[in-house]
Design an enzyme around this catalytic site. Structure first.
Site, PDB file in Angstrom:
ATOM      1  N   CYS A  65      -1.666   1.467   1.827  1.00 21.56           N
ATOM      2  CA  CYS A  65      -1.757   2.609   2.732  1.00 21.56           C
ATOM      3  C   CYS A  65      -0.398   3.308   2.846  1.00 21.56           C
ATOM      4  CB  CYS A  65      -2.502   2.160   4.169  1.00 21.56           C
ATOM      5  SG  CYS A  65      -2.524   3.510   5.165  1.00 21.56           S
ATOM      6  N   TYR A 196      -5.637  13.724  -0.255  1.00 22.42           N
ATOM      7  CA  TYR A 196      -6.704  13.426   0.188  1.00 22.42           C
ATOM      8  C   TYR A 196      -7.771  14.533   0.191  1.00 22.42           C
ATOM      9  CZ  TYR A 196      -4.822   8.970   1.402  1.00 22.42           C
ATOM     10  OH  TYR A 196      -4.163   7.640   1.110  1.00 22.42           O
TER      11      TYR A 196
END
Length: 319
Positions: A65, A196
Site C-alpha cells: 500500500c 485509482y
C-alpha cells in the site's frame, strides 16, 4: 485499501473507496483521527491527543500500500524501529480484507493476536462500520486505534517521538508548510489518488477525464525538478515522501494495471533520476518491497485483472 463491515459481515472493496453510479472512484475519509504529541497536548487542529511513549504504540502496514509506505519511510528515516514496532499484512486482499495469513514478509500481530486487520477495528470500536485500512497506529495501552490517516501519521512521526531518536529531521518545517501543502494538494488529487480514479473507473468517459490531469501533473513535476533534487526548499520534505510512494509503483503497476500508459516514469528524465536517487537511499530502500506491491494489485483486483497473472517486469532499479 481495505474492506467493510456491513450488518456484521465483512465485505472486501479492494481499495479505500468505491465506484459510484456514474462510474467514478470515490475515496472514503479516514475514521480515527487522534494525535500523538510529545506531552499529550492537543494536536494541530485541537485534536484529542495522547502522549508519546516508548513501547506504547504499534504500526500496522502493508508493504503493498502506498499510503502505508509513507509511514514506513518516516519510521525508517527517523530511526524509530525500536520505538515503534511494526506488523505487516499479507499482500493478497480478498474476502477478509488485509490479513496476517502466513506468507513471505508477513509479520503477525503480537498485541491482540488477530488474523485480520478488521478485527483490530472491532476491538477499538465494536460499532465500527468503516473500512479497515492501513496504516494503523495502535495504542497498546488503551487497546484502540489512535490514527489511520497516513497524512497525519507521517506528521506525528516526523516530530512527536524526537525524545526517543537522535535523528533531527523535520519533514514539515514551519517556513515551508504553505508550499508543501500546495504541492501535496495537487499531487494527491491528480496523482496519488488519480491513479485509482483512472484505474477503478467503470466508464470510458470517466477514465479519460481522470487520466488526463494525471499526466499533466507528471509533466509539471518533471519541469519542477529541472536542476533540483527535491520538490520544496531544496531539502527532503513530506511532499517528496508522499509523491515517491506513487512513483515507485507507477511503471510496474499503474502504467499497465490501471491503464495509466501515456508515459512511464522512466520516460521522464528528471522524475526518473529523482525516483532512483530517493529509492536507493538506504533508509528508504529498506522499506521497498515491490514483490508485495505487484502481487497485491495484480492478484487482488480481479475486477481489473481477472486472471490474476503478475507481470515479470519491468526492471526498475530498486525494490
Amino acid at each position: 485499501m481495505g474492506g467493510k463491515l456491513i450488518d456484521g459481515e465483512w465485505h472486501s472493496s479492494g481499495s479505500k473507496g468505491f465506484a459510484d453510479d456514474d462510474g467514478a472512484f470515490k475515496r472514503e475519509e479516514s475514521s480515527f483521527r487522534r494525535w500523538i504529541t510529545p506531552d499529550g497536548s492537543p494536536g494541530p487542529d485541537g485534536q484529542d491527543a495522547v502522549r508519546a511513549e516508548e513501547g506504547r504504540y504499534h504500526l500496522y502496514v502493508s508493504y503493498a500500500c502506498p499510503w502505508a509506505h509513507r509511514a514506513l519511510i518516516l519510521r525508517s528515516l527517523k530511526k524509530l524501529h525500536d520505538v515503534l514496532p511494526v506488523s505487516v499484512t499479507h499482500w493478497l486482499m480478498l474476502e477478509q480484507g488485509w490479513t496476517f495469513h502466513e506468507g513471505e514478509g508477513v509479520i503477525p500481530d503480537p498485541n491482540e493476536g488477530v488474523e485480520a486487520l478488521h478485527q483490530l477495528y472491532q476491538i477499538s470500536d465494536p460499532n465500527a462500520s468503516c473500512k479497515a485500512t492501513v496504516p494503523v497506529l495502535w495504542d497498546k495501552k488503551e487497546r484502540r486505534i489512535v490514527n489511520n490517516e497516513s497524512s497525519e501519521i507521517i506528521r506525528i512521526l516526523t516530530r512527536s517521538f524526537d525524545a526517543f531518536t537522535s535523528v533531527e529531521l523535520d519533514t514539515y518545517p514551519q517556513e515551508l508548510r504553505g508550499e508543501i501543502d500546495e504541492v501535496n494538494d495537487r499531487v494527491y488529487e491528480t496523482l496519488n489518488n488519480g491513479v485509482y480514479k483512472a484505474g477503478f473507473a467503470t466508464k470510458q468517459e470517466v477514465y479519460e477525464k481522470e487520466v488526463s490531469p494525471l499526466f499533466d501533473t507528471l509533466t509539471w513535476l518533471e519541469e519542477r525538478l529541472e536542476g533540483q533534487d527535491y520538490l520544496v526548499g531544496n531539502r527532503l520534505t513530506e511532499a517528496d515522501i508522499r509523491l515517491l510512494t506513487t512513483l515507485l509503483r507507477f511503471d510496474a503497476v499503474y502504467y499497465s494495471h490501471f491503464k495509466c500508459n501515456r508515459m512511464r516514469i522512466k520516460d521522464l528524465p528528471n522524475l526518473h533520476r529523482y525516483t532512483l536517487r530517493l529509492a536507493n537511499k538506504p533508509e528508504i530502500a529498506e522499506t521497498i518491497h515491490m514483490g508485495h506491491a505487484k502481487r497485491h494489485y495484480y492478484e487482488s483486483h480481479r475486477s481489473v485483472n481477472p486472471t490474476g497473472i503478475v507481470p515479470v517486469g519491468p526492471d526498475l532499479g530498486f525494490g
